[in-house]
Design a protein around this motif. Structure first.
Motif, PDB file in Angstrom:
ATOM      1  N   ARG A 146       0.835  -1.210   0.000  1.00  0.00           N
ATOM      2  CA  ARG A 146       0.000   0.000   0.000  1.00  0.00           C
ATOM      3  C   ARG A 146       0.867   1.257   0.000  1.00  0.00           C
ATOM      4  NH1 ARG A 146      -3.126  -3.093   3.304  1.00  0.00           N
ATOM      5  NH2 ARG A 146      -2.239  -2.246   5.210  1.00  0.00           N
ATOM      6  N   LEU A 147       1.926   1.261   0.828  1.00  0.00           N
ATOM      7  CA  LEU A 147       2.823   2.422   0.876  1.00  0.00           C
ATOM      8  C   LEU A 147       3.519   2.638  -0.463  1.00  0.00           C
ATOM      9  CD1 LEU A 147       4.506   1.936   4.372  1.00  0.00           C
ATOM     10  CD2 LEU A 147       2.766   3.616   3.748  1.00  0.00           C
ATOM     11  N   SER A 148       3.801   1.552  -1.157  1.00  0.00           N
ATOM     12  CA  SER A 148       4.475   1.622  -2.459  1.00  0.00           C
ATOM     13  C   SER A 148       3.494   1.790  -3.607  1.00  0.00           C
ATOM     14  CB  SER A 148       5.290   0.349  -2.679  1.00  0.00           C
ATOM     15  OG  SER A 148       6.206   0.155  -1.649  1.00  0.00           O
ATOM     16  N   ARG A 149       2.217   1.825  -3.268  1.00  0.00           N
ATOM     17  CA  ARG A 149       1.145   1.941  -4.273  1.00  0.00           C
ATOM     18  C   ARG A 149       1.190   0.785  -5.259  1.00  0.00           C
ATOM     19  NH1 ARG A 149      -1.217   6.984  -3.611  1.00  0.00           N
ATOM     20  NH2 ARG A 149       0.091   8.517  -2.604  1.00  0.00           N
ATOM     21  N   LEU A 150       1.402  -0.420  -4.716  1.00  0.00           N
ATOM     22  CA  LEU A 150       1.380  -1.646  -5.514  1.00  0.00           C
ATOM     23  C   LEU A 150       0.130  -2.432  -5.181  1.00  0.00           C
ATOM     24  CD1 LEU A 150       5.073  -2.826  -5.051  1.00  0.00           C
ATOM     25  CD2 LEU A 150       4.088  -1.707  -7.042  1.00  0.00           C
ATOM     26  N   GLU A 151      -0.487  -2.987  -6.183  1.00  0.00           N
ATOM     27  CA  GLU A 151      -1.657  -3.830  -5.962  1.00  0.00           C
ATOM     28  C   GLU A 151      -1.200  -5.278  -6.072  1.00  0.00           C
ATOM     29  OE1 GLU A 151      -5.986  -4.701  -8.000  1.00  0.00           O
ATOM     30  OE2 GLU A 151      -5.013  -2.775  -8.317  1.00  0.00           O
ATOM     31  N   LEU A 152      -1.278  -6.005  -4.964  1.00  0.00           N
ATOM     32  CA  LEU A 152      -0.846  -7.401  -4.942  1.00  0.00           C
ATOM     33  C   LEU A 152      -2.036  -8.317  -4.693  1.00  0.00           C
ATOM     34  CD1 LEU A 152       2.429  -7.136  -2.811  1.00  0.00           C
ATOM     35  CD2 LEU A 152       2.216  -7.158  -5.294  1.00  0.00           C
ATOM     36  N   LYS A 153      -2.001  -9.464  -5.351  1.00  0.00           N
ATOM     37  CA  LYS A 153      -3.029 -10.478  -5.124  1.00  0.00           C
ATOM     38  C   LYS A 153      -2.705 -11.236  -3.846  1.00  0.00           C
ATOM     39  CE  LYS A 153      -3.588 -10.978 -10.062  1.00  0.00           C
ATOM     40  NZ  LYS A 153      -3.198 -11.764 -11.215  1.00  0.00           N
ATOM     41  N   SER A 154      -3.672 -11.983  -3.341  1.00  0.00           N
ATOM     42  CA  SER A 154      -3.509 -12.715  -2.093  1.00  0.00           C
ATOM     43  C   SER A 154      -2.337 -13.691  -2.155  1.00  0.00           C
ATOM     44  CB  SER A 154      -4.798 -13.472  -1.762  1.00  0.00           C
ATOM     45  OG  SER A 154      -4.640 -14.190  -0.572  1.00  0.00           O
ATOM     46  N   GLU A 155      -2.226 -14.443  -3.271  1.00  0.00           N
ATOM     47  CA  GLU A 155      -1.119 -15.406  -3.377  1.00  0.00           C
ATOM     48  C   GLU A 155       0.235 -14.702  -3.491  1.00  0.00           C
ATOM     49  OE1 GLU A 155      -3.016 -14.901  -7.447  1.00  0.00           O
ATOM     50  OE2 GLU A 155      -3.775 -15.425  -5.484  1.00  0.00           O
ATOM     51  N   GLU A 156       0.235 -13.477  -4.036  1.00  0.00           N
ATOM     52  CA  GLU A 156       1.488 -12.722  -4.122  1.00  0.00           C
ATOM     53  C   GLU A 156       1.940 -12.267  -2.739  1.00  0.00           C
ATOM     54  OE1 GLU A 156       1.523 -10.597  -8.453  1.00  0.00           O
ATOM     55  OE2 GLU A 156       0.084  -9.801  -6.989  1.00  0.00           O
ATOM     56  N   LEU A 157       0.986 -11.928  -1.868  1.00  0.00           N
ATOM     57  CA  LEU A 157       1.338 -11.523  -0.506  1.00  0.00           C
ATOM     58  C   LEU A 157       2.080 -12.651   0.202  1.00  0.00           C
ATOM     59  CD1 LEU A 157      -1.927  -9.684   0.598  1.00  0.00           C
ATOM     60  CD2 LEU A 157       0.272  -8.651  -0.016  1.00  0.00           C
ATOM     61  N   ASP A 158       1.553 -13.873   0.083  1.00  0.00           N
ATOM     62  CA  ASP A 158       2.210 -15.018   0.714  1.00  0.00           C
ATOM     63  C   ASP A 158       3.581 -15.276   0.092  1.00  0.00           C
ATOM     64  OD1 ASP A 158       0.054 -15.508   2.436  1.00  0.00           O
ATOM     65  OD2 ASP A 158      -0.981 -16.714   0.911  1.00  0.00           O
ATOM     66  N   HIS A 159       3.642 -15.190  -1.226  1.00  0.00           N
ATOM     67  CA  HIS A 159       4.897 -15.447  -1.948  1.00  0.00           C
ATOM     68  C   HIS A 159       5.976 -14.439  -1.548  1.00  0.00           C
ATOM     69  CE1 HIS A 159       7.486 -16.752  -5.211  1.00  0.00           C
ATOM     70  NE2 HIS A 159       7.556 -15.495  -5.631  1.00  0.00           N
ATOM     71  N   PHE A 160       5.622 -13.156  -1.532  1.00  0.00           N
ATOM     72  CA  PHE A 160       6.599 -12.127  -1.185  1.00  0.00           C
ATOM     73  C   PHE A 160       6.982 -12.181   0.288  1.00  0.00           C
ATOM     74  CE2 PHE A 160       4.923  -9.692  -5.011  1.00  0.00           C
ATOM     75  CZ  PHE A 160       5.989 -10.073  -5.809  1.00  0.00           C
ATOM     76  N   ALA A 161       6.049 -12.528   1.146  1.00  0.00           N
ATOM     77  CA  ALA A 161       6.377 -12.671   2.572  1.00  0.00           C
ATOM     78  C   ALA A 161       7.430 -13.763   2.749  1.00  0.00           C
ATOM     79  CB  ALA A 161       5.125 -12.987   3.380  1.00  0.00           C
ATOM     80  N   GLU A 162       7.256 -14.873   2.051  1.00  0.00           N
ATOM     81  CA  GLU A 162       8.226 -15.966   2.123  1.00  0.00           C
ATOM     82  C   GLU A 162       9.587 -15.523   1.582  1.00  0.00           C
ATOM     83  OE1 GLU A 162       8.854 -20.297   0.031  1.00  0.00           O
ATOM     84  OE2 GLU A 162       6.802 -19.634   0.445  1.00  0.00           O
ATOM     85  N   GLN A 163       9.581 -14.829   0.455  1.00  0.00           N
ATOM     86  CA  GLN A 163      10.843 -14.366  -0.127  1.00  0.00           C
ATOM     87  C   GLN A 163      11.546 -13.352   0.778  1.00  0.00           C
ATOM     88  OE1 GLN A 163       9.947 -12.907  -4.074  1.00  0.00           O
ATOM     89  NE2 GLN A 163      10.483 -14.889  -4.972  1.00  0.00           N
ATOM     90  N   LEU A 164      10.787 -12.431   1.349  1.00  0.00           N
ATOM     91  CA  LEU A 164      11.396 -11.450   2.244  1.00  0.00           C
ATOM     92  C   LEU A 164      11.961 -12.112   3.494  1.00  0.00           C
ATOM     93  CD1 LEU A 164       8.872  -8.502   1.853  1.00  0.00           C
ATOM     94  CD2 LEU A 164      11.263  -8.532   1.137  1.00  0.00           C
ATOM     95  N   ASN A 165      11.286 -13.115   4.003  1.00  0.00           N
ATOM     96  CA  ASN A 165      11.826 -13.851   5.147  1.00  0.00           C
ATOM     97  C   ASN A 165      13.134 -14.538   4.790  1.00  0.00           C
ATOM     98  OD1 ASN A 165      10.062 -13.389   7.354  1.00  0.00           O
ATOM     99  ND2 ASN A 165       8.505 -14.608   6.317  1.00  0.00           N
TER     100      ASN A 165
END
Length: 98
Positions: A14-33
């Motif tokens: 939201r801060l970056s003004r990016l629209e992410l799908k639900s599966e992308e949220l999980d995917h990026f959370a895993e990658q960031l971890n």
């Protein structure tokens, strides 16, 4: 250390003004971890007796020293140019300016 949650990823999106799908949220959370874990592992390995470096190998300046040497006179250089004007190289106009 707790991992990065999908809610935190959504907040960052939201801060970056990016629209992410639900599966992308999980995917990026895993990658960031994974990234945070990798940085933590590097921090554990860094020893106090190892100085910080910007490059793994020592770098030295490979350029030669500046020396004044004889060169061509301006009139000799301009004589070999395709076009010259007022003791300067004449080049095609590129910006449409006068």
């Amino acid at each position: 250390m707790p991992g990065i949650t999908r809610e935190e990823v959504a907040h960052l999106a939201r801060l970056s003004r990016l629209e992410l799908k639900s599966e992308e949220l999980d995917h990026f959370a895993e990658q960031l971890n994974d990234i945070v874990d990798a940085v933590a592992r590097v921090s554990e390995i860094a020893a106090e007796d190892v100085p910080p470096t910007s490059h793994p190998l020592p770098l030295t300046n490979v350029m030669r020293a500046d020396e004044v040497r004889p060169s061509l006179r301006p009139d000799e250089v301009l004589a070999a140019a395709p076009a010259a004007e007022e003791q300067r190289f004449r080049v095609p106009q590129i910006l449409g300016e006068d």
